[in-house]
Write a protein that holds these residues in place. Structure first.
Motif, short mmCIF file in Angstrom:
data_model
loop_
_atom_site.label_atom_id
_atom_site.label_comp_id
_atom_site.label_asym_id
_atom_site.label_seq_id
_atom_site.Cartn_x
_atom_site.Cartn_y
_atom_site.Cartn_z
N SER A 173 4.98 -0.40 2.89
CA SER A 173 3.62 -0.06 3.34
C SER A 173 2.85 -1.30 3.76
CB SER A 173 2.86 0.70 2.25
OG SER A 173 3.48 1.93 1.99
N SER A 174 3.53 -2.19 4.45
CA SER A 174 2.90 -3.43 4.89
C SER A 174 1.97 -3.20 6.07
CB SER A 174 3.97 -4.46 5.29
OG SER A 174 4.71 -3.98 6.40
N GLY A 175 2.02 -2.02 6.66
CA GLY A 175 1.17 -1.74 7.81
C GLY A 175 1.68 -2.31 9.10
N ARG A 176 2.93 -2.70 9.14
CA ARG A 176 3.49 -3.30 10.35
C ARG A 176 3.65 -2.25 11.42
NH1 ARG A 176 9.07 -4.94 12.05
NH2 ARG A 176 9.82 -3.70 10.32
N ASP A 177 3.09 -2.50 12.58
CA ASP A 177 3.20 -1.60 13.72
C ASP A 177 4.20 -2.20 14.71
OD1 ASP A 177 1.15 -0.22 12.50
OD2 ASP A 177 -0.39 -1.20 13.69
N ILE A 178 5.21 -1.43 15.08
CA ILE A 178 6.20 -1.97 16.00
C ILE A 178 5.89 -1.64 17.44
CG2 ILE A 178 8.00 -1.96 14.25
CD1 ILE A 178 9.22 0.45 15.76
N PHE A 179 4.97 -0.73 17.65
CA PHE A 179 4.64 -0.37 19.03
C PHE A 179 3.27 0.27 19.07
CE2 PHE A 179 4.50 2.51 22.62
CZ PHE A 179 5.00 1.73 23.65
N SER A 180 2.42 -0.20 19.95
CA SER A 180 1.14 0.45 20.23
C SER A 180 0.99 0.54 21.73
CB SER A 180 -0.04 -0.35 19.65
OG SER A 180 -0.02 -0.34 18.26
N LEU A 181 0.61 1.71 22.20
CA LEU A 181 0.42 1.89 23.63
C LEU A 181 -0.84 1.17 24.09
CD1 LEU A 181 1.59 3.30 26.10
CD2 LEU A 181 0.20 5.28 25.54
N PHE A 182 -1.97 1.38 23.38
CA PHE A 182 -3.22 0.69 23.66
C PHE A 182 -3.75 0.15 22.34
CE2 PHE A 182 -3.05 3.86 27.05
CZ PHE A 182 -3.34 3.09 28.16
N SER A 183 -4.21 -1.11 22.33
CA SER A 183 -4.80 -1.72 21.14
C SER A 183 -6.14 -2.35 21.49
CB SER A 183 -3.89 -2.81 20.56
OG SER A 183 -2.72 -2.26 20.05
N PHE A 184 -7.15 -2.01 20.71
CA PHE A 184 -8.46 -2.66 20.81
C PHE A 184 -8.68 -3.35 19.47
CE2 PHE A 184 -8.64 1.03 23.60
CZ PHE A 184 -9.16 0.49 24.76
N ILE A 185 -8.61 -4.67 19.45
CA ILE A 185 -8.71 -5.43 18.21
C ILE A 185 -9.83 -6.46 18.35
CG2 ILE A 185 -7.51 -6.94 16.58
CD1 ILE A 185 -4.88 -5.68 17.59
N GLY A 186 -10.90 -6.26 17.58
CA GLY A 186 -12.01 -7.21 17.56
C GLY A 186 -12.75 -7.33 18.89
#
Length: 79
Positions: free
Chosen positions: A17-30
């Motif tokens: 449950s480290s929260g690791r994402d291996i793929f995101s189509l769209f990311s809005f970060i900060g």
């Protein structure tokens, strides 16, 4: 999201449950502002009664630490 099936994600040895994402189509970060609209996200997952929540994950749209992001008219299947 070709190849990102539940079986593939289950085959990766990372269930801490480290929260690791291996793929995101769209990311809005900060960010302040941005939009996504009129998108259909199609995966290869076979519909089943099981739901995958452990890491790693495949995410269609991710919004983390952002404001004023607009997401409209999004659909998906087999994800």
């Amino acid at each position: 999201m070709k190849g990102l099936t539940k079986e593939y994600l289950d085959s990766i040895d990372d269930f801490a449950s480290s929260g690791r994402d291996i793929f995101s189509l769209f990311s809005f970060i900060g960010v302040d502002g941005g939009s996504v609209s009129n998108i259909e996200i199609v995966g290869e997952n076979v519909i089943s009664d099981s739901f995958r929540y452990q890491s790693p994950r495949a995410i269609g749209i991710s919004v983390k630490g952002s404001g004023n992001v607009t997401i409209e008219d999004i659909s998906g299947s087999r994800i």
